[in-house]
Write a protein that holds these residues in place. Structure first.
Motif, PDB file in Angstrom:
ATOM      1  N   ARG A 139      66.820 -38.349  12.490  1.00 17.74           N
ATOM      2  CA  ARG A 139      67.454 -38.593  13.791  1.00 17.74           C
ATOM      3  C   ARG A 139      68.963 -38.607  13.578  1.00 17.74           C
ATOM      4  N   TRP A 140      69.673 -37.920  14.456  1.00 14.57           N
ATOM      5  CA  TRP A 140      71.124 -37.804  14.318  1.00 14.57           C
ATOM      6  C   TRP A 140      71.803 -38.574  15.439  1.00 14.57           C
ATOM      7  N   THR A 141      72.799 -39.376  15.060  1.00 18.52           N
ATOM      8  CA  THR A 141      73.631 -40.089  16.026  1.00 18.52           C
ATOM      9  C   THR A 141      75.094 -39.851  15.682  1.00 18.52           C
ATOM     10  N   LYS A 142      75.955 -40.070  16.672  1.00 23.29           N
ATOM     11  CA  LYS A 142      77.380 -39.849  16.451  1.00 23.29           C
ATOM     12  C   LYS A 142      77.972 -40.848  15.476  1.00 23.29           C
ATOM     13  N   THR A 143      77.436 -42.059  15.468  1.00 22.81           N
ATOM     14  CA  THR A 143      78.001 -43.107  14.617  1.00 22.81           C
ATOM     15  C   THR A 143      77.481 -43.043  13.185  1.00 22.81           C
ATOM     16  N   ASP A 144      76.159 -42.851  13.029  1.00 21.80           N
ATOM     17  CA  ASP A 144      75.552 -42.900  11.696  1.00 21.80           C
ATOM     18  C   ASP A 144      75.237 -41.526  11.120  1.00 21.80           C
ATOM     19  N   GLY A 145      75.355 -40.466  11.912  1.00 19.05           N
ATOM     20  CA  GLY A 145      74.998 -39.147  11.425  1.00 19.05           C
ATOM     21  C   GLY A 145      73.490 -38.967  11.344  1.00 19.05           C
ATOM     22  N   SER A 146      73.012 -38.272  10.315  1.00 18.24           N
ATOM     23  CA  SER A 146      71.586 -37.998  10.154  1.00 18.24           C
ATOM     24  C   SER A 146      70.931 -39.134   9.371  1.00 18.24           C
ATOM     25  N   THR A 147      69.820 -39.640   9.916  1.00 19.00           N
ATOM     26  CA  THR A 147      69.079 -40.735   9.297  1.00 19.00           C
ATOM     27  C   THR A 147      67.641 -40.299   9.089  1.00 19.00           C
ATOM     28  N   ARG A 148      67.141 -40.464   7.882  1.00 18.63           N
ATOM     29  CA  ARG A 148      65.757 -40.080   7.554  1.00 18.63           C
ATOM     30  C   ARG A 148      64.783 -41.064   8.206  1.00 18.63           C
ATOM     31  N   LEU A 149      63.723 -40.545   8.801  1.00 23.50           N
ATOM     32  CA  LEU A 149      62.703 -41.366   9.443  1.00 23.50           C
ATOM     33  C   LEU A 149      61.557 -41.592   8.466  1.00 23.50           C
ATOM     34  N   GLU A 150      61.217 -42.846   8.246  1.00 20.43           N
ATOM     35  CA  GLU A 150      60.134 -43.195   7.343  1.00 20.43           C
ATOM     36  C   GLU A 150      58.940 -43.801   8.073  1.00 20.43           C
ATOM     37  N   ASP A 151      59.188 -44.506   9.166  1.00 19.55           N
ATOM     38  CA  ASP A 151      58.114 -45.129   9.917  1.00 19.55           C
ATOM     39  C   ASP A 151      57.258 -44.048  10.585  1.00 19.55           C
ATOM     40  N   PRO A 152      55.919 -44.068  10.393  1.00 23.08           N
ATOM     41  CA  PRO A 152      55.071 -43.040  11.031  1.00 23.08           C
ATOM     42  C   PRO A 152      55.226 -43.004  12.546  1.00 23.08           C
ATOM     43  N   ASP A 154      58.006 -43.626  14.247  1.00 19.09           N
ATOM     44  CA  ASP A 154      59.252 -42.907  14.532  1.00 19.09           C
ATOM     45  C   ASP A 154      59.070 -41.404  14.358  1.00 19.09           C
ATOM     46  N   VAL A 155      58.319 -41.020  13.326  1.00 22.83           N
ATOM     47  CA  VAL A 155      58.063 -39.592  13.102  1.00 22.83           C
ATOM     48  C   VAL A 155      57.266 -39.011  14.263  1.00 22.83           C
ATOM     49  N   TYR A 156      56.260 -39.756  14.728  1.00 27.45           N
ATOM     50  CA  TYR A 156      55.439 -39.290  15.849  1.00 27.45           C
ATOM     51  C   TYR A 156      56.274 -39.115  17.118  1.00 27.45           C
ATOM     52  N   GLU A 157      57.109 -40.116  17.433  1.00 25.97           N
ATOM     53  CA  GLU A 157      57.932 -40.026  18.641  1.00 25.97           C
ATOM     54  C   GLU A 157      58.949 -38.895  18.527  1.00 25.97           C
ATOM     55  N   ASN A 158      59.505 -38.686  17.335  1.00 23.32           N
ATOM     56  CA  ASN A 158      60.461 -37.595  17.148  1.00 23.32           C
ATOM     57  C   ASN A 158      59.781 -36.239  17.332  1.00 23.32           C
ATOM     58  N   ASN A 159      58.573 -36.092  16.783  1.00 20.31           N
ATOM     59  CA  ASN A 159      57.830 -34.839  16.963  1.00 20.31           C
ATOM     60  C   ASN A 159      57.461 -34.625  18.431  1.00 20.31           C
ATOM     61  N   SER A 160      57.086 -35.705  19.117  1.00 18.15           N
ATOM     62  CA  SER A 160      56.704 -35.579  20.529  1.00 18.15           C
ATOM     63  C   SER A 160      57.890 -35.157  21.380  1.00 18.15           C
ATOM     64  N   ASN A 161      59.061 -35.726  21.124  1.00 22.04           N
ATOM     65  CA  ASN A 161      60.244 -35.372  21.910  1.00 22.04           C
ATOM     66  C   ASN A 161      60.630 -33.912  21.695  1.00 22.04           C
ATOM     67  N   ASN A 162      60.604 -33.463  20.446  1.00 21.55           N
ATOM     68  CA  ASN A 162      60.934 -32.065  20.180  1.00 21.55           C
ATOM     69  C   ASN A 162      59.868 -31.127  20.725  1.00 21.55           C
ATOM     70  N   GLY A 163      58.606 -31.537  20.630  1.00 18.16           N
ATOM     71  CA  GLY A 163      57.539 -30.704  21.158  1.00 18.16           C
ATOM     72  C   GLY A 163      57.576 -30.586  22.667  1.00 18.16           C
ATOM     73  N   ALA A 164      57.968 -31.666  23.353  1.00 24.67           N
ATOM     74  CA  ALA A 164      58.026 -31.635  24.816  1.00 24.67           C
ATOM     75  C   ALA A 164      59.056 -30.622  25.309  1.00 24.67           C
ATOM     76  N   ARG A 165      60.177 -30.513  24.629  1.00 26.19           N
ATOM     77  CA  ARG A 165      61.201 -29.551  25.058  1.00 26.19           C
ATOM     78  C   ARG A 165      60.700 -28.115  24.900  1.00 26.19           C
ATOM     79  N   ARG A 166      60.011 -27.817  23.779  1.00 30.11           N
ATOM     80  CA  ARG A 166      59.476 -26.464  23.613  1.00 30.11           C
ATOM     81  C   ARG A 166      58.345 -26.196  24.595  1.00 30.11           C
ATOM     82  N   LEU A 167      57.511 -27.212  24.827  1.00 34.83           N
ATOM     83  CA  LEU A 167      56.410 -27.030  25.764  1.00 34.83           C
ATOM     84  C   LEU A 167      56.920 -26.730  27.166  1.00 34.83           C
ATOM     85  N   ARG A 168      57.993 -27.377  27.559  1.00 35.46           N
ATOM     86  CA  ARG A 168      58.580 -27.116  28.878  1.00 35.46           C
ATOM     87  C   ARG A 168      58.955 -25.646  29.026  1.00 35.46           C
TER      88      ARG A 168
END
Length: 302
Positions: A139-152, A154-168
């Protein structure tokens, strides 16, 4: 020896797994039967385009759906806006006989990425759109930059958000452009007209109270509306603020990004300094203590 063209350029088949369990075989057979049944039903009950348009107009005339139909966020010095996945799903529901979905094909926790596929399929016209993409577990933010996701989660929500944009975009690919444009116009008009059961002044007051609960002041709202005072807001202004509120709720933007804190100008600093009362005490320079003549002590010579 000459071979047919389709055989010359046919890709080599992917290696099949050495063992297929009973559950996997049953699931594969069920999926094939489900697709075949869906195609047959779509051919037996084709869509009624007039009924689809009527359902679309009725749906996007509702204010709650119109608010959820658009997104808006800041990128650099400009604003990015468009239609949400809820907008696309509602269009697919009204158009009927549209299948769509998002699948995670592979997850690589060692390299921190997932391979996913989004697709949409018109069962009547057999028009299908699909895309395969890689989603990094970060996950990338302006303050912290890129942060690795370890919590399953968080990974699921990140995949869902990216998948929703492509599905649209896949759903939009199999829908007629005129159908989508009509829906956008109706949803925009619904936002501009607002909720008919409340007067404009009451809705402006409710909007201000709502954003004050998020920590946004009236001055910040007026600055966001090109400096116009709240008593001069129109239905279009309230519609845009509703879209911003939904984007904040979905996590697409933050409050500080959309409503930056107000900066103190040099004039205000000088004015504040001039309004301070002058100090009556005089202080000696640092390192030098001024000796004042003390009162004459008893017994001291004159």
């Amino acid at each position: 020896m000459n071979y047919p063209a389709e055989q010359q350029f046919a890709p080599s088949p992917a290696p099949a797994p050495a063992f297929v369990g009973q559950g996997t075989a049953v699931e594969q057979s069920r999926a094939v039967a489900e697709v075949q049944a869906a195609v047959v039903v779509a051919r037996q009950f084709p869509r009624n385009e007039a009924l689809a348009v009527q359902k679309m107009r009725t749906g996007f005339a509702q204010h709650t759906l119109a608010v959820r139909s658009f997104f808006r966020f800041s990128r650099g010095k400009s604003n990015v806006s468009g239609e949400t996945i809820q907008f696309a799903k509602e269009l697919a529901r009204c158009w009927t006989n549209i299948h769509y979905g998002v699948h995670e094909l592979r997850r690589d926790d060692a390299n921190g990425e997932s391979e996913m596929q989004a697709w949409a399929w018109d069962l009547e016209t057999n028009e299908r759109a699909s895309t395969t993409f890689i989603v990094p577990h970060s996950r990338w933010t302006k303050t912290d930059g890129s942060t690795r996701l370890e919590d399953p989660r968080d990974v699921y929500e990140n995949n869902s958000n990216n998948g929703a944009r492509r599905l649209r975009e896949m759903i939009f690919s199999v829908l007629p452009d005129w159908f989508r444009e009509q829906a956008k116009t109706i949803a925009t008009n619904t936002l501009e007209n607002g909720q008919g059961d409340k007067p404009l002044a009451q809705r402006v007051a409710d909007c201000i109270v709502h954003f004050e609960g998020l920590g946004v002041t009236v001055e910040q709202l007026e600055e966001n509306r090109s400096g116009r005072k709240s008593e001069k807001w129109t239905n279009l202004d309230l519609g845009q603020l509703s879209i911003i509120s939904e984007s904040i709720r979905r996590g697409e933007i933050t409050i500080d990004e959309e409503f930056p804190p107000q900066r103190v100008t040099v004039t205000e600093i000088r004015q504040q300094h001039d309004e301070q009362p002058p100090s009556t005490e005089e202080h000696a320079p640092t390192g030098e203590r001024q000796q004042w003549p003390s009162a004459r002590q008893p017994g001291a010579s004159s």
